[in-house]
Design an enzyme around this catalytic site. Structure first.
Site, PDB file in Angstrom:
ATOM      1  N   GLN A 184      39.358  27.927  42.116  1.00 39.31           N
ATOM      2  CA  GLN A 184      38.506  28.328  43.236  1.00 39.31           C
ATOM      3  C   GLN A 184      37.254  27.471  43.305  1.00 39.31           C
ATOM      4  O   GLN A 184      36.663  27.118  42.287  1.00 39.31           O
ATOM      5  CB  GLN A 184      38.119  29.805  43.089  1.00 39.31           C
ATOM      6  CG  GLN A 184      37.329  30.349  44.272  1.00 39.31           C
ATOM      7  CD  GLN A 184      36.998  31.825  44.098  1.00 39.31           C
ATOM      8  OE1 GLN A 184      37.601  32.511  43.285  1.00 39.31           O
ATOM      9  NE2 GLN A 184      36.040  32.313  44.876  1.00 39.31           N
ATOM     10  N   ASN A 193      43.094  34.853  36.870  1.00 42.39           N
ATOM     11  CA  ASN A 193      41.827  34.717  37.583  1.00 42.39           C
ATOM     12  C   ASN A 193      41.868  33.460  38.453  1.00 42.39           C
ATOM     13  O   ASN A 193      42.070  32.357  37.929  1.00 42.39           O
ATOM     14  CB  ASN A 193      40.689  34.613  36.557  1.00 42.39           C
ATOM     15  CG  ASN A 193      39.322  34.564  37.196  1.00 42.39           C
ATOM     16  OD1 ASN A 193      39.177  34.376  38.395  1.00 42.39           O
ATOM     17  ND2 ASN A 193      38.289  34.738  36.375  1.00 42.39           N
ATOM     18  N   TRP A 220      39.635  31.676  39.531  1.00 38.44           N
ATOM     19  CA  TRP A 220      38.690  30.649  39.099  1.00 38.44           C
ATOM     20  C   TRP A 220      39.395  29.568  38.281  1.00 38.44           C
ATOM     21  O   TRP A 220      38.892  28.456  38.167  1.00 38.44           O
ATOM     22  CB  TRP A 220      37.589  31.265  38.234  1.00 38.44           C
ATOM     23  CG  TRP A 220      36.578  32.066  39.009  1.00 38.44           C
ATOM     24  CD1 TRP A 220      36.555  32.277  40.358  1.00 38.44           C
ATOM     25  CD2 TRP A 220      35.446  32.748  38.465  1.00 38.44           C
ATOM     26  NE1 TRP A 220      35.484  33.059  40.690  1.00 38.44           N
ATOM     27  CE2 TRP A 220      34.776  33.366  39.553  1.00 38.44           C
ATOM     28  CE3 TRP A 220      34.939  32.916  37.190  1.00 38.44           C
ATOM     29  CZ2 TRP A 220      33.622  34.132  39.385  1.00 38.44           C
ATOM     30  CZ3 TRP A 220      33.789  33.670  37.014  1.00 38.44           C
ATOM     31  CH2 TRP A 220      33.136  34.269  38.092  1.00 38.44           C
ATOM     32  N   CYS A 237      38.423  34.362  46.768  1.00 39.07           N
ATOM     33  CA  CYS A 237      39.313  34.773  45.683  1.00 39.07           C
ATOM     34  C   CYS A 237      40.411  35.699  46.188  1.00 39.07           C
ATOM     35  O   CYS A 237      41.520  35.711  45.655  1.00 39.07           O
ATOM     36  CB  CYS A 237      38.523  35.466  44.583  1.00 39.07           C
ATOM     37  SG  CYS A 237      37.614  36.938  45.128  1.00 39.07           S
ATOM     38  N   HIS A 270      35.706  41.030  42.372  1.00 36.70           N
ATOM     39  CA  HIS A 270      36.564  39.843  42.306  1.00 36.70           C
ATOM     40  C   HIS A 270      38.029  40.253  42.418  1.00 36.70           C
ATOM     41  O   HIS A 270      38.411  41.363  42.040  1.00 36.70           O
ATOM     42  CB  HIS A 270      36.313  39.133  40.974  1.00 36.70           C
ATOM     43  CG  HIS A 270      36.897  37.766  40.864  1.00 36.70           C
ATOM     44  ND1 HIS A 270      36.743  36.789  41.827  1.00 36.70           N
ATOM     45  CD2 HIS A 270      37.645  37.190  39.872  1.00 36.70           C
ATOM     46  CE1 HIS A 270      37.353  35.685  41.437  1.00 36.70           C
ATOM     47  NE2 HIS A 270      37.912  35.906  40.257  1.00 36.70           N
TER      48      HIS A 270
END
Length: 703
Positions: A131, A316, A318, A137, A292
């Site tokens: 990300q 995740n 990220w 997200c 998130h």
């Protein structure tokens, strides 16, 4: 019409009123009607289709044709520049960044960044995604789940493009929007701020499918800014065309573990999110990020100590940042797991993916999201070969046709809003058997419009059984309903028009396990092109004249072309001109021989309602209703007819065998409904009315 009531007028009982009223409309040519797919598509189970078959009615976003534009660029030796989503701050959005940073944005093509760029390298994986600065997200978590389900991925990510062959700076991706797959064309100029990707960036420097797909989704949504915050549930549906259900983990269903197991077994997309809208992207000491969205990438029970442990694998978007508690990478719990099992499950890398127990999962996360073509995540318990069917309705909710702000009241909504009927033939009292999904549609030029608070009522015999409301684009819930006939009533708490897609999924228990065609998670075959009208407004505009009204001749053409499509349901013939004049007169509030859009909307709602009822009550699928089926249909419609009235209706509208086809059924029911309500309005709650000779003649000679 003179509405004064004269004392000398003849008294009419409601029975005599209805007997007289039903004899007026003429349906000389008997016929039946098939639901147009703009209102209803009945798909019994899902047909196994390839990706391209499910996209046969693909819409082109902004009317841009990828193949034509690429060929044009190649012939001219130019790289494509997309004027509809330009390399400009307008495509970023005015509020995503401070103004000084907005004007520092640079746009670069992959060929400027890498000597040898690729769209895809070594397949598509969630680990390709990291990300960027944009808070999307919710979309990337759905995308991560998509990479695990190839049957959906092939629809979103076309294979006919790349940097090696026929490169012209143009790419395209597909998303599902309100019942249609939409092809979105982009150029490959990507936004950078201070030399860093503003958007998602790939883990491998020369692989660009995540960045380009995200740009196409930003274009569909109107800007990159419109990706900064959103609903994981929306993205799951946009990437699959499926149905999603969200489960609260703070008040979970008692069968949550069974739902997760069924979802994993049937290849569903899954995601989850943490609470903390005011503390978004705050990482706790245990590694979990507040506010998130995450992807659920696996769920399994493993032998642990002297029993079994249910653990869940989570990723995740990220691309880093992991849970630090029990069952995380390197935690002591893994020491008690059999080495072969540990080797198969544990990936000890800082790649954003981690395991946690089901108990910790419910403690740390707030919502679970599950999505598939059909609600296969509810196929748990002692079930074999269960399939789902779906009814799809696309229509326009208009305050002029309903109750406006009073719609939040069950009584007001049920009495005046559009109703869509479905029948539950049987059920297993241990499992859910109905899922209802209502989606509000935003105009193509208003993708960032705020959601209305919408919802629906479920009724039976005009009694409200359930009501669901939410301030989200998609309101979906699941139910366990006993056998019977139900109605769904879409509504909103706001006095505002909106177009909606209603889908009613019902579980079937009669699947034959010996069949050579098992149920498939693939997308369904789309309906033919001629059935793709999306609302009554679109149908009206296609047939209306320059004065924006429909006369009897135009109405006849419309009804025969739009509704009479099926061989079985057309056994009785077509709508005659005389029957259409009678239908028009019943709906002609202005008494001018034409229907306005508002008047046609009322008619369309009635037609679709009676279509649902007719199909439901035609139990032997003959294309006709017998006397008992007609009686049941009248009751389902919430109207009344005694035996004498029923006999007259069959004589007036039936054939020699006392059967009524759909065309005659429509004429009969429209007459009965209109005249019943006319009497009720005049009577004001009384069982008798007084009318003048002028009033009576005006009613019977025109309507």
């Amino acid at each position: 019409m003179d509405t004064s009531i004269q004392p000398s007028a003849e008294k009419l009982t409601i029975s005599k009123w209805c007997h007289a009223a039903i004899t007026e409309i003429s349906c000389q040519e008997r016929g039946t009607m098939l639901a147009p797919s703009s209102t209803l598509t009945l798909e019994q189970g899902w047909q196994k289709t390839g990706a391209m078959e499910s996209l046969q009615n693909l819409k082109k976003f902004n009317n841009q044709d990828f193949s034509h534009l690429r060929a044009l660029c190649l012939s001219q030796g130019l790289l494509f520049e997309d004027d509809t989503f330009p390399a400009h701050v307008n495509s970023i959005g005015p509020n995503l960044l401070p103004k000084d940073k907005l004007h520092q944005i640079q746009w670069k093509r992959p060929t400027e960044l890498q000597r040898n760029p690729y769209l895809i390298m070594d397949g598509v994986s969630r680990f390709d995604i990291m990300q960027g600065e944009i808070g999307d997200c919710w979309m990337l978590a759905a995308l991560g789940s998509l990479t695990l389900q190839k049957q959906f991925l092939e629809n979103v990510l076309p294979k006919d493009q790349g940097f090696q062959d026929n490169y012209a700076g143009i790419f395209h991706f597909r998303f599902w929007q309100y019942g249609d797959w939409v092809d979105v064309v982009i150029d490959d100029r990507l936004p950078f701020l201070n030399g860093r990707y503003l958007s998602v960036h790939p883990r491998t420097s020369n692989e660009f499918w995540p960045s380009l797909l995200e740009k196409a989704y930003a274009k569909l949504r109107g800007s990159y800014q419109n990706l900064h915050g959103g609903y994981l549930s929306d993205a799951l549906v946009d990437l699959t065309g499926g149905v999603q259900v969200q489960f609260s983990l703070k008040d979970p269903p008692p069968d949550l573990e069974e739902i997760l197991k069924a979802a994993a077994k049937s290849q569903c997309l899954m995601g989850c999110s943490t609470s903390g809208q005011l503390r978004r992207n705050i990482e706790l000491k245990n590694g979990i990020v507040q506010g998130h969205a995450y992807t659920i990438t696996g769920t399994v029970k493993i032998p642990y100590k002297n029993g079994w442990k249910h653990i869940i694998r989570i990723w995740n978007p990220w691309g880093h940042g992991e849970w630090k508690g029990p069952w995380s990478d390197g935690s002591p719990q893994w020491d008690r797991v059999e080495p072969k099992c540990r080797e198969d499950l544990l990936r000890n890398k800082d790649d954003g993916e981690f395991w946690m127990s089901c108990e910790n999962f419910q403690e740390q996360f707030s919502w679970l999201y599950i999505c598939n073509s059909t609600p296969t995540f509810l196929n748990f318990g002692d079930q074999h070969g269960t399939t789902w069917s779906v009814d799809r309705h696309i229509s326009l909710w208009s305050p002029a046709l309903a109750t406006g702000r009073n719609n939040y009241s069950p009584a007001g909504a049920v009495s005046t809003n559009p109703q869509y009927f479905f029948k539950v033939p049987d059920y297993d009292p241990k499992t859910y058997n109905v899922v209802i999904s209502l989606m509000q549609k935003h105009a193509e030029d208003m993708q960032d419009a705020k959601n209305l608070k919408i919802g629906f009522f479920i009724t039976m015999d005009s009694k409200v059984l359930k009501q669901i409301f939410s301030l989200t684009r998609d309101v979906t819930s699941y139910f366990l309903l006993s056998p019977g006939t139900y109605a769904v009533v879409p509504t909103t708490t706001e006095d505002q028009e909106f177009e909606f897609l209603l889908r009613i999924f019902m579980k079937n228990h009669d699947y034959n396990e010996t069949s050579n065609v098992p149920p498939s998670p693939e997308l369904p075959m789309d309906v033919p092109r001629q059935n793709q009208d999306r609302s009554y407004k679109a149908v009206f505009l296609r047939y209306a004249g320059q004065d924006s009204a429909i006369d009897a001749s135009q109405l006849q053409q419309l009804l025969n072309e739009v509704f009479l499509q099926d061989e079985m349901t057309s056994l009785g013939g077509r709508f005659s001109f005389d029957s259409c004049r009678g239908i028009l007169a019943l709906m002609d509030l202005n008494s001018n021989g034409q229907l306005t859009l508002q008047e046609f909307g009322i008619l369309w709602r009635s037609l679709t309602k009676y279509m649902d009822i007719f199909i439901m009550e035609d139990r032997n699928h003959s294309g006709f209703l017998d006397v008992s089926e007609l009686k049941s249909a009248i009751q389902t419609a919430g109207l009344a007819a005694d035996e004498q009235l029923l006999r007259l209706m069959v004589l007036r509208y039936g054939d020699a065998a006392r059967r009524i086809g759909f065309t005659d059924f429509v004429c009969c029911m429209l007459r009965l409904e209109t005249m019943t309500y006319a009497f009720q309005n005049l009577a004001g709650g009384r069982s008798q009315i007084l009318v003048t000779a002028k009033e009576w003649l005006t009613l019977v000679m025109y309507t």
